[in-house]
Design a protein around this motif. Structure first.
Motif, PDB file in Angstrom:
ATOM      1  N   TYR A 146       1.733  28.196  42.961  1.00 10.90           N
ATOM      2  CA  TYR A 146       1.198  27.505  41.786  1.00 10.90           C
ATOM      3  C   TYR A 146       1.486  28.289  40.510  1.00 10.90           C
ATOM      4  O   TYR A 146       1.780  27.714  39.458  1.00 10.90           O
ATOM      5  CB  TYR A 146      -0.307  27.295  41.957  1.00 10.90           C
ATOM      6  N   GLU A 147       1.405  29.607  40.573  1.00 14.14           N
ATOM      7  CA  GLU A 147       1.740  30.429  39.404  1.00 14.14           C
ATOM      8  C   GLU A 147       3.223  30.323  39.073  1.00 14.14           C
ATOM      9  O   GLU A 147       3.611  30.274  37.897  1.00 14.14           O
ATOM     10  CB  GLU A 147       1.368  31.895  39.663  1.00 14.14           C
ATOM     11  N   VAL A 148       4.077  30.296  40.116  1.00 20.58           N
ATOM     12  CA  VAL A 148       5.515  30.129  39.896  1.00 20.58           C
ATOM     13  C   VAL A 148       5.785  28.788  39.219  1.00 20.58           C
ATOM     14  O   VAL A 148       6.590  28.700  38.275  1.00 20.58           O
ATOM     15  CB  VAL A 148       6.288  30.222  41.225  1.00 20.58           C
ATOM     16  N   LYS A 149       5.097  27.743  39.659  1.00 24.53           N
ATOM     17  CA  LYS A 149       5.281  26.417  39.069  1.00 24.53           C
ATOM     18  C   LYS A 149       4.943  26.433  37.582  1.00 24.53           C
ATOM     19  O   LYS A 149       5.648  25.838  36.761  1.00 24.53           O
ATOM     20  CB  LYS A 149       4.410  25.401  39.801  1.00 24.53           C
ATOM     21  N   GLY A 150       3.845  27.129  37.225  1.00 23.37           N
ATOM     22  CA  GLY A 150       3.422  27.157  35.831  1.00 23.37           C
ATOM     23  C   GLY A 150       4.274  28.047  34.951  1.00 23.37           C
ATOM     24  O   GLY A 150       4.532  27.721  33.786  1.00 23.37           O
ATOM     25  N   ARG A 151       4.756  29.168  35.490  1.00 21.36           N
ATOM     26  CA  ARG A 151       5.446  30.159  34.655  1.00 21.36           C
ATOM     27  C   ARG A 151       6.967  30.054  34.714  1.00 21.36           C
ATOM     28  O   ARG A 151       7.653  30.463  33.777  1.00 21.36           O
ATOM     29  CB  ARG A 151       5.002  31.561  35.054  1.00 21.36           C
ATOM     30  N   ILE A 152       7.500  29.537  35.827  1.00 29.45           N
ATOM     31  CA  ILE A 152       8.961  29.450  35.971  1.00 29.45           C
ATOM     32  C   ILE A 152       9.442  28.004  35.972  1.00 29.45           C
ATOM     33  O   ILE A 152      10.381  27.657  35.270  1.00 29.45           O
ATOM     34  CB  ILE A 152       9.438  30.168  37.255  1.00 29.45           C
ATOM     35  N   GLY A 153       8.823  27.148  36.779  1.00 29.16           N
ATOM     36  CA  GLY A 153       9.241  25.752  36.796  1.00 29.16           C
ATOM     37  C   GLY A 153       8.972  25.078  38.123  1.00 29.16           C
ATOM     38  O   GLY A 153       8.813  25.735  39.166  1.00 29.16           O
ATOM     39  N   THR A 154       8.939  23.755  38.096  1.00 28.32           N
ATOM     40  CA  THR A 154       8.610  22.968  39.290  1.00 28.32           C
ATOM     41  C   THR A 154       9.684  23.099  40.370  1.00 28.32           C
ATOM     42  O   THR A 154       9.368  23.225  41.559  1.00 28.32           O
ATOM     43  CB  THR A 154       8.453  21.482  38.908  1.00 28.32           C
ATOM     44  N   THR A 155      10.958  23.057  39.974  1.00 29.12           N
ATOM     45  CA  THR A 155      12.037  23.090  40.966  1.00 29.12           C
ATOM     46  C   THR A 155      12.059  24.413  41.723  1.00 29.12           C
ATOM     47  O   THR A 155      12.249  24.434  42.951  1.00 29.12           O
ATOM     48  CB  THR A 155      13.391  22.864  40.289  1.00 29.12           C
ATOM     49  N   THR A 156      11.867  25.522  41.006  1.00 35.97           N
ATOM     50  CA  THR A 156      11.842  26.827  41.671  1.00 35.97           C
ATOM     51  C   THR A 156      10.672  26.904  42.641  1.00 35.97           C
ATOM     52  O   THR A 156      10.817  27.428  43.758  1.00 35.97           O
ATOM     53  CB  THR A 156      11.746  27.956  40.628  1.00 35.97           C
ATOM     54  N   ALA A 157       9.517  26.374  42.237  1.00 39.14           N
ATOM     55  CA  ALA A 157       8.351  26.354  43.129  1.00 39.14           C
ATOM     56  C   ALA A 157       8.627  25.500  44.365  1.00 39.14           C
ATOM     57  O   ALA A 157       8.247  25.866  45.487  1.00 39.14           O
ATOM     58  CB  ALA A 157       7.126  25.821  42.379  1.00 39.14           C
ATOM     59  N   HIS A 158       9.324  24.369  44.172  1.00 41.55           N
ATOM     60  CA  HIS A 158       9.682  23.512  45.310  1.00 41.55           C
ATOM     61  C   HIS A 158      10.611  24.239  46.277  1.00 41.55           C
ATOM     62  O   HIS A 158      10.415  24.184  47.509  1.00 41.55           O
ATOM     63  CB  HIS A 158      10.356  22.244  44.801  1.00 41.55           C
ATOM     64  N   LEU A 159      11.599  24.933  45.733  1.00 40.16           N
ATOM     65  CA  LEU A 159      12.521  25.674  46.597  1.00 40.16           C
ATOM     66  C   LEU A 159      11.808  26.798  47.343  1.00 40.16           C
ATOM     67  O   LEU A 159      12.119  27.075  48.509  1.00 40.16           O
ATOM     68  CB  LEU A 159      13.668  26.254  45.773  1.00 40.16           C
ATOM     69  N   LEU A 160      10.856  27.427  46.688  1.00 42.00           N
ATOM     70  CA  LEU A 160      10.055  28.451  47.370  1.00 42.00           C
ATOM     71  C   LEU A 160       9.306  27.844  48.545  1.00 42.00           C
ATOM     72  O   LEU A 160       9.270  28.414  49.645  1.00 42.00           O
ATOM     73  CB  LEU A 160       9.060  29.084  46.392  1.00 42.00           C
ATOM     74  N   HIS A 161       8.694  26.695  48.303  1.00 46.82           N
ATOM     75  CA  HIS A 161       7.949  26.014  49.378  1.00 46.82           C
ATOM     76  C   HIS A 161       8.885  25.648  50.527  1.00 46.82           C
ATOM     77  O   HIS A 161       8.549  25.857  51.705  1.00 46.82           O
ATOM     78  CB  HIS A 161       7.279  24.760  48.809  1.00 46.82           C
ATOM     79  N   GLU A 162      10.058  25.093  50.195  1.00 47.79           N
ATOM     80  CA  GLU A 162      11.027  24.715  51.221  1.00 47.79           C
ATOM     81  C   GLU A 162      11.507  25.935  52.011  1.00 47.79           C
ATOM     82  O   GLU A 162      11.664  25.878  53.233  1.00 47.79           O
ATOM     83  CB  GLU A 162      12.224  24.023  50.574  1.00 47.79           C
ATOM     84  N   SER A 163      11.733  27.050  51.321  1.00 47.33           N
ATOM     85  CA  SER A 163      12.230  28.244  52.006  1.00 47.33           C
ATOM     86  C   SER A 163      11.196  28.798  52.978  1.00 47.33           C
ATOM     87  O   SER A 163      11.548  29.352  54.025  1.00 47.33           O
ATOM     88  CB  SER A 163      12.637  29.318  50.995  1.00 47.33           C
TER      89      SER A 163
END
Length: 559
Positions: A146-163
């Protein structure tokens, strides 16, 4: 005891004034770099280096950013991509530096950057590389998705979740037999983001490169999993370089004696300081480019070389019952021809392929029984290429295995690598051509979407045009775009890194050669050169450690 050779050189860098003693120790394997670089304590003096955390963290940020962008595909390195990568590093570096060492003895920051460099070498986009860096931070519990989504972006957070989802794929089967492994690879290719798969495979490669700290049974368990699942999966998504190294590392840990025996045999064919494949590659390219007939047919000629992997060679020995000297494609060259622009390019390209075959025949003795003409008779999947096997044994009686040469046009190569003729998906366990084509379409669509997402809007600032890779870090720190880095801008980036903004004053004093309280691009460039020099010292040190570990490993096995 091995002899050493030492040389002293004088360095003139912005805040390094030192004599460096080069100590070169002969190694088991030839290397183009010195084995070791040491700073002589008696004659060397490092002066003016930043002492406060802020200056050191800025140096780490700039060094990591420059190292990564230098290895990335420049065509994909847009302004928005650079901003994303820079923002990720600013967030991650202070978090990673605060964490304890990894079980393999590396610092979390070193481990994160090692993974990022693998992804950069694979020509992944900035989103995947940023996700790879943040993956280490996330696994350590220093940040949430959730912090990654807010500070970096939604797509990066999605890729983190997928990984993270991909990371658990091996738990979906109880036994790693061929049927289960094939089914699992199909499942992954169907239900996961292909970029998350590549990230996980790169993470597996980084892990396999640093398995020495584990007990032998754990090394073998992990190697078996990689051999049965991850290496074929890498091949299935077209990441052949990943696949080959994963196979060879797994083979090395599972069957160390066989690996060393085969490795020694392959190395026995090397002569001199230059790799044999480079010698033949250069010889063929010179002959092709000097041929007047071929020059009229083509605009460009490319020759690629490769060694057969240790694992692939062993499979041929075991599967076909061949002797070592009967493995015919240990060395391989691929000629790719770009036909001259104009009418009938396809027809001209075919003629150029056959002319190239004639030139090869004039250089080495062809073995007709080992040659195939897939241009006159293409494979069922549309694959076209000329395949030749030539005898490269020397007249003085030095016998060598046959060398394989493939000849094709750039269009034929494109089809073989990524189009309807691609065989990688079949080798990855997908035998249905329609299924393979569908998955290939999904992968290409994902790549196009990523490129579109990071595509820059037209810039209204002429200073943004034609920015050299080396200047990117300067422009990202120069936030107001006036061509200078002010003390306030330095303070801001240090505070973003979690350091004291006041540390910026020390850094400004060190770098500001004309005392105008501003850093020009030239002054900052000298700072970057020092960072590169220090990182190179660290690389050489790690390179020496790796070579030493290889020697010790071989010694232990032979005892």
């Amino acid at each position: 005891m091995l002899p050493t050779v030492s040389t002293t050189v004088k360095l003139n860098l912005p805040f390094i004034s030192t004599n460096v003693l080069l100590v070169t120790t002969p190694t088991l394997y030839p290397s183009s770099r010195p084995s070791r670089l040491l700073v002589s304590s008696s004659s060397a003096e490092i002066i003016g280096s930043p002492e406060h955390p802020g200056g050191k963290m800025v140096a780490e940020l700039v060094g990591a950013f420059n190292h990564l962008t230098h290895r990335m595909n420049t065509a994909a390195l847009s302004t928005s991509s650079s901003h994303l990568l820079f923002k990720t590093l600013k967030l991650s570096i202070p978090l990673l530096q605060s964490l304890p060492l990894s079980p393999d003895g590396r610092s979390p920051l070193s481990k994160a950057l090692s993974l990022a460099l693998i992804l950069a070498d694979l020509q992944m986009d900035a989103e995947v590389i940023s996700t790879g860096i943040l993956r280490q931070v996330l696994e350590a519990g220093a940040i949430s998705i959730y912090e990654v989504k807010g500070r970096i972006g939604t797509t990066t957070a999605h890729l983190l979740h997928e990984s993270l989802r991909v990371n658990n794929i091996s738990s979906k089967v109880q036994f790693l037999d061929n049927d289960n492994s094939t089914a699992l690879r199909k499942f992954c290719l169907t239900y996961y983001d292909v970029r998350a798969l590549i990230l996980d495979l790169a993470l597996k490669l980084d892990t396999m490169r640093h398995l020495g700290y584990l007990p032998r049974y754990k090394q073998q368990m992990l190697s078996l999993e990689v051999m049965k699942i991850h290496a074929p999966l890498a091949h299935a998504i077209g990441m052949n370089l990943l696949s080959v190294e994963l196979e060879d590392l797994s083979f090395q840990y599972l069957f160390p004696y066989s690996y060393l025996y085969l490795d020694a045999w392959l190395r026995s064919h090397e002569t001199g300081s230059k790799p044999l494949i480079d010698v033949y590659k250069e010889q063929l390219l010179n002959s092709l480019t000097s041929d007047a007939i071929l020059a009229e047919m083509v605009d460009n000629i490319s020759v690629e070389g490769r060694y057969k992997s240790r694992y692939s060679a062993m499979k041929k020995l075991l599967r076909d019952g061949r002797k070592l000297e009967e493995v015919n494609d240990i060395l391989g060259l691929r000629v790719i021809l770009s036909p001259a622009s104009g009418k009938n390019e396809s027809e001209v390209g075919v003629k150029a392929c056959y002319r190239t075959r004639e030139i090869v025949q004039s250089l080495w003795q062809e073995i007709p029984s080992r040659s195939k003409d897939y241009i006159a008779k293409p494979k069922a999947n549309g694959y076209k290429s000329l395949h030749m096997a030539v005898d490269i044994s020397e007249k003085n009686g030095h016998n060598r295995p046959l060398m394989e040469i493939q000849i094709r046009t750039s269009y034929m190569d494109m089809l073989a690598a990524g189009g309807t003729a691609s065989h990688a998906l079949y080798k990855g366990g997908l035998t249905d051509p329609e299924e393979a084509r569908r998955l290939k379409a999904i992968m290409m669509a994902a790549a196009e979407l990523a490129a579109l997402r990071l595509k820059d809007l037209p810039s209204t600032n002429p200073k943004d045009l034609d920015v050299d890779n080396r200047d990117m870090a300067f422009h990202l720190l120069d936030k107001n775009g006036d061509g200078k880095i002010s003390i306030e801008e330095l303070m801001e980036v240090m505070e973003e890194l979690g350091a004291q903004g006041e540390d910026a004053r020390e850094m400004m004093q060190l770098l500001d050669s004309n005392n105008d309280s501003l850093l020009s691009s030239d002054e900052f460039d000298l700072f970057q050169k020092q960072i590169e020099f220090m990182r190179d010292l660290e690389y050489r040190d790690n390179h020496y450690k790796t070579l030493l570990n290889e020697k010790l490993q071989i010694t232990n096995i032979n005892v």
